[in-house]
Design a protein around this motif. Sequence first.
Motif, short mmCIF file in Angstrom:
data_model
loop_
_atom_site.label_atom_id
_atom_site.label_comp_id
_atom_site.label_asym_id
_atom_site.label_seq_id
_atom_site.Cartn_x
_atom_site.Cartn_y
_atom_site.Cartn_z
N VAL A 1 43.67 34.49 45.23
CA VAL A 1 43.25 34.36 43.83
C VAL A 1 43.59 32.94 43.41
O VAL A 1 44.77 32.55 43.39
CB VAL A 1 44.00 35.38 42.93
CG1 VAL A 1 43.53 35.25 41.48
CG2 VAL A 1 43.79 36.81 43.44
N THR B 1 38.87 36.23 51.59
CA THR B 1 38.03 36.68 50.47
C THR B 1 38.60 35.96 49.26
O THR B 1 39.79 36.12 48.93
CB THR B 1 38.14 38.20 50.27
OG1 THR B 1 37.81 38.83 51.50
CG2 THR B 1 37.19 38.67 49.19
N PHE C 1 43.91 39.24 36.46
CA PHE C 1 43.32 39.86 37.64
C PHE C 1 43.82 41.29 37.84
O PHE C 1 45.00 41.58 37.64
CB PHE C 1 43.66 39.01 38.88
CG PHE C 1 42.88 39.39 40.10
CD1 PHE C 1 41.56 39.04 40.23
CD2 PHE C 1 43.47 40.15 41.11
CE1 PHE C 1 40.82 39.40 41.36
CE2 PHE C 1 42.76 40.52 42.24
CZ PHE C 1 41.42 40.15 42.37
N SER D 1 43.15 38.06 51.16
CA SER D 1 42.51 37.70 49.89
C SER D 1 43.32 36.61 49.21
O SER D 1 44.54 36.54 49.39
CB SER D 1 42.46 38.91 48.95
OG SER D 1 41.82 40.00 49.57
N TYR E 1 38.86 34.96 45.33
CA TYR E 1 38.59 35.35 43.95
C TYR E 1 38.95 34.16 43.08
O TYR E 1 40.12 33.80 42.97
CB TYR E 1 39.44 36.57 43.55
CG TYR E 1 39.13 37.79 44.39
CD1 TYR E 1 38.10 38.67 44.03
CD2 TYR E 1 39.84 38.05 45.56
CE1 TYR E 1 37.80 39.78 44.81
CE2 TYR E 1 39.54 39.15 46.35
CZ TYR E 1 38.52 40.01 45.98
OH TYR E 1 38.23 41.10 46.76
N GLN E 2 37.91 33.49 42.53
CA GLN E 2 38.19 32.34 41.69
C GLN E 2 38.40 32.85 40.27
O GLN E 2 37.47 33.38 39.65
CB GLN E 2 37.03 31.34 41.77
CG GLN E 2 37.40 29.95 41.26
CD GLN E 2 36.88 29.68 39.87
OE1 GLN E 2 35.69 29.81 39.63
NE2 GLN E 2 37.75 29.32 38.96
#
Length: 271
Positions: free
Chosen positions: A65, A86, A95, A63, A88-89
């Motif tokens: 970020v 994966t 977060f 993942s 996450y913007q």
Amino acid sequence: MSDNVHLGHRARKRFGQNFLNDPYIIDGIVSAINPLPGENLVEIGPGLGALTEPVAREIDKMSVVELDRDLAERLRHHPELSKKLTIYQGDAMKFDFASLSSPENPLRIFGNLPYNVSTPLMFHLFTFTGAVKDMHFMLQKEVVNRLAAGPNSKAYGRLTVMAQYYCKVVPVLEVPPEAFTPAPKVDSAVVRLIPHKELPHPATSLKWLERVCREGFNQRRKTVRNCFKALVEVETLELLGINPTARPESLSLGQFVALANWLDANHQQQQ
């Protein structure tokens, strides 16, 4: 890929972006992280993927970020990475890292952290240490020195005490400015933070611990007695094994916690 590090992306001052582009250093960091298939890896601020690419080669999925929308978009279309990531913007400071963790697969967090947010981001991450196996971060060398400092040194402060409350701190390698584009004006270093399985000095109230650290380190020139005179008597300090005439920066983590725990037990509420 590392030769053409910018790939048409201009580093943004407001995001504190400095892109890593030294293959030897990158190799050293990836070796320090030692990513293995099946582990739960999360990168904060992957940027142009200087660390993401070599880490992703070792594993099947991870993942990331990323705050910068353009960079998140680029990763979505990256020929090598898009199927493994994966994305996450969003802002790592807001977060919920626990949402990516599970008891059988705790997080391994890493990243080249922007200088302008590294300290508050650390404090945010410490709240998730129960969900984390380890963290590897590139930071300003001065911040790594602060994380790893011992009592009675200039670098020892609130960040030190809180970091060492939650984690074992291991400096890993130093990184010169030339390893980045644009080159920052400071030296950098990589640090490994390993959350304690059991806290060596558990605090009954983090609010009190944060308060005694804040008050102690805001008044470093004062004696402990003068620093905390509104809160605690000299006799109590002595009972807790704290020398009233010492300076706050000479107190160990255990002593800060002992003081905070005494205050938590003996003050009905914070003033």
